[in-house]
Enzyme design. Structure first.
Site, short mmCIF file in Angstrom:
data_model
loop_
_atom_site.label_atom_id
_atom_site.label_comp_id
_atom_site.label_asym_id
_atom_site.label_seq_id
_atom_site.Cartn_x
_atom_site.Cartn_y
_atom_site.Cartn_z
CE1 TYR A 47 -3.88 2.03 0.35
CE2 TYR A 47 -2.45 3.28 2.01
CZ TYR A 47 -3.97 3.37 1.27
OH TYR A 47 -4.45 4.43 1.19
N PRO A 100 -0.76 14.59 3.03
CG PRO A 100 -2.83 15.30 2.04
CD PRO A 100 -1.29 15.34 2.02
CB SER A 129 -5.24 12.07 5.49
OG SER A 129 -6.06 11.11 4.40
CE1 TYR A 153 -8.13 11.57 -1.88
CE2 TYR A 153 -8.05 10.75 0.22
CZ TYR A 153 -7.52 11.00 -0.66
OH TYR A 153 -5.95 10.37 -1.07
CB THR A 179 -7.02 14.88 -3.10
OG1 THR A 179 -6.11 15.32 -1.76
CG2 THR A 179 -6.38 13.94 -3.96
CE LYS A 299 -1.49 15.98 -2.08
NZ LYS A 299 -1.69 14.48 -2.95
CG HIS A 323 -2.43 10.41 -5.26
ND1 HIS A 323 -3.45 11.48 -4.73
CD2 HIS A 323 -2.53 9.48 -4.28
CE1 HIS A 323 -3.91 10.82 -3.44
NE2 HIS A 323 -3.66 9.39 -3.42
#
Length: 431
Positions: A47, A100, A129, A153, A179, A299, A323
C-alpha cells in the site's frame, strides 16, 4: 534569521556517535526506504510503497529531478539563513508540510497521533488526511496550537463534505486541500495482487465513523438495508476471520460488541458507496469555496489549463502532484509539470509541490522551479514505520537541516533567493 539548523543537527548526531549511538532512522533516502519497507507487513509495504500499474509514473517522478542540477555559488556571506515562508498570511518556519497520507495504522499503532507529535516537534505543519486513522478532533488535540491544514476527499454526499469542512474549521485547521486526482482509486497492482483494500477492513475511515452525518447514513442503512448484489461471493477462507477481527477492532466501541453488531460492516459498505465521486466540475469548487472562509487549495494539478481553471473557480492555491504515482500509470513526472503551471498562474496564486521528493536537495529544485512550498510524503511514512513519532520528527528535522546546509553551500540565505538561476539542465550527453 534562523539559527544554523543544519550544523546543530550534525553536531548533535556526531557527538552522540562518539558515545556509540547511531540514529535509529537512517538519513540516507535509499537506506531509509529499504529499512522501512523491511519493517512493514506485506500488505502495508504494497500500500505504501506501490504505485499505479507498472510504476512508470513513480519512476518518472524521480527521473524529473535528475534532469536538473544545482549550481552552487561561492564567496557569499551565508552566515545567517532564513528558510521561513509565508502562506496565506501565516509565517511558517520552513517551506515543508506533511503530505496527507491515509491509513497510517498500517505502519504504526499510534498512526496519525504519532505523526502529529512528530510534525509538531519538528516544526512542520501537518495536512490531516480524510483517510486518517484518527479523527480530526483527536489529531488536533495532539497538535495543540501547531499549524494544521485539512485534506478533503470529496464524497458523493455533499452534506458529508460540508460536515468534514465544518469539523476542520472547529479543529483549528487554517486551509482546506481538496484532492482532485482520486475521484476513484487507480489500478494499484500490488494491492490488487494481494486482494487487499484497507478501507474494506474498516481501516483509515476514522474521519467517517466520527462524523455525525456519516453515522446518520449508517443508521439509515442498518434500518433499511439495500438489496444484496447479484454476484455471489466465494466461500470464506481463514483470512476472513482476520478481516472481521480488524473491522471489529477499528470501529468505535468495544470489540466484543462490534463482533455482534451490523454497524461495522455497514459502515464499510457505506464508505465504499460514498467515497467515489466522478462528476465533479469547477462549479463544484465554487460551491465549496462559498461555504468556508478558509483558503481552499486543489491538489493533483498537472496541466497549466487546469491550474488556470482552478484560479478562476476560486482556489487560493494549487498543488502540483500526481499522487506520488499512485493513480495514473505512465503520467508526466510532477516536477516536469511544475514550470508550466508556475508560468501560467505564478504570482496570482500559491503553488505547492509534491510527488517524488526524497531529500531536501529535491525540495530545493522544486522551490527553484517556482514552488512556494513543498509537501513531504513517503519519507515521513518510512520514519513512522521505524520510530513512530520520533521517527517522523527525525525525518522532518532532517529535511530542514539538509535544506539549511544546501542553502548555505549554494550561496543563498532565504527561500526567495532559490530561483531558476540556481539550477541548470543536466547535460544529457555522456561524459
Amino acid at each position: 534569521m534562523s539559527e544554523s539548523i543544519g550544523r546543530n543537527a550534525q553536531s548533535r548526531i556526531y557527538r552522540r556517535g562518539v558515545l556509540g549511538h547511531r540514529p535509529g532512522v537512517p538519513f540516507s533516502p535509499d537506506r531509509l526506504r529499504e529499512k522501512a519497507v523491511r519493517a512493514m507487513s506485506t500488505t502495508a509495504r504494497a500500500y505504501v510503497d506501490g504505485g499505479a500499474g507498472n510504476g512508470d509514473t513513480m519512476r518518472a517522478n524521480r527521473a524529473a529531478f535528475d534532469r536538473w542540477r544545482i549550481v552552487p555559488r561561492m564567496m557569499r556571506d551565508t552566515r545567517e539563513r532564513d528558510q521561513s515562508v509565508e502562506l496565506f498570511g501565516r509565517r511558517l518556519p520552513s517551506p515543508f508540510l506533511t503530505c496527507p497520507i491515509g491509513v497510517a495504522e498500517m505502519v504504526h499503532g499510534e498512526h496519525d497521533l504519532a505523526v502529529a507529535r512528530g510534525a509538531r516537534d519538528a516544526g512542520v505543519p501537518m495536512i490531516v488526511s480524510t483517510q486518517a486513522s484518527a479523527s480530526t478532533e483527536q489529531i488536533a488535540a495532539e497538535l495543540g496550537d501547531h499549524e494544521r491544514w485539512y485534506q478533503l476527499y470529496w464524497s458523493s454526499d455533499d452534506a458529508l463534505v460540508e460536515s468534514f469542512v465544518r469539523r476542520a474549521e472547529r479543529a483549528g485547521c487554517s486551509a482546506i486541500v481538496v484532492t482532485l486526482d482520486t475521484t476513484l482509486l487507480g489500478w494499484r497492482t500490488q494491492d490488487l495482487d494481494l486482494g487487499y483494500l484497507p478501507f474494506a477492513r474498516g481501516m483509515g475511515i476514522a474521519q467517517y465513523t466520527a462524523d455525525p452525518v456519516f453515522r446518520e447514513r449508517v443508521a439509515e442503512r442498518v434500518a433499511n438495508p439495500p438489496a444484496e448484489p447479484g454476484e455471489p461471493l466465494p466461500r470464506p477462507r481463514p483470512g476472513a476471520v482476520r478481516s472481521l477481527a480488524t473491522l471489529s477492532r477499528t470501529y468505535p466501541g468495544r470489540t466484543v460488541d462490534n463482533l455482534r453488531s451490523l454497524e461495522p460492516r455497514v459502515a464499510v459498505e457505506t464508505f465504499l458507496d460514498l467515497f467515489s465521486r466522478q462528476d465533479l466540475t469547477w462549479e463544484n469548487l465554487q460551491w465549496l469555496t462559498s461555504r468556508t472562509s478558509l483558503p481552499v487549495l486543489v491538489k493533483g494539478i498537472q496541466h497549466p489549463d487546469d491550474a488556470e481553471l482552478a484560479v478562476g473557480a476560486g482556489a487560493a492555491g494549487v498543488i502540483v502532484s500526481n499522487h506520488g504515482g499512485r493513480q495514473v500509470d505512465g503520467a508526466v513526472g510532477s516536477l516536469d509539470a511544475l514550470p508550466a503551471v508556475v508560468e501560467r498562474v505564478g504570482g496570482r496564486t500559491t503553488v505547492l509541490f509534491d510527488s517524488g521528493i526524497r531529500c531536501a536537495a529535491d525540495a530545493f529544485k522544486a522551490l527553484a522551479l517556482g514552488a512556494d512550498a513543498v509537501c513531504i510524503g513517503r519519507p515521513w511514512v518510512y520514519g513512522l514505520a521505524l520510530g513512530g513519532a520520533e521517527g517522523v520528527r527525525q525525518v522532518l528535522e532532517g529535511f530542514r537541516a539538509e535544506l539549511d546546509l544546501t542553502m548555505a553551500l549554494s550561496g543563498v540565505t532565504s527561500i526567495g533567493e532559490i530561483t531558476a538561476e540556481t539550477l541548470v539542465r543536466a547535460d544529457p550527453r555522456p561524459a
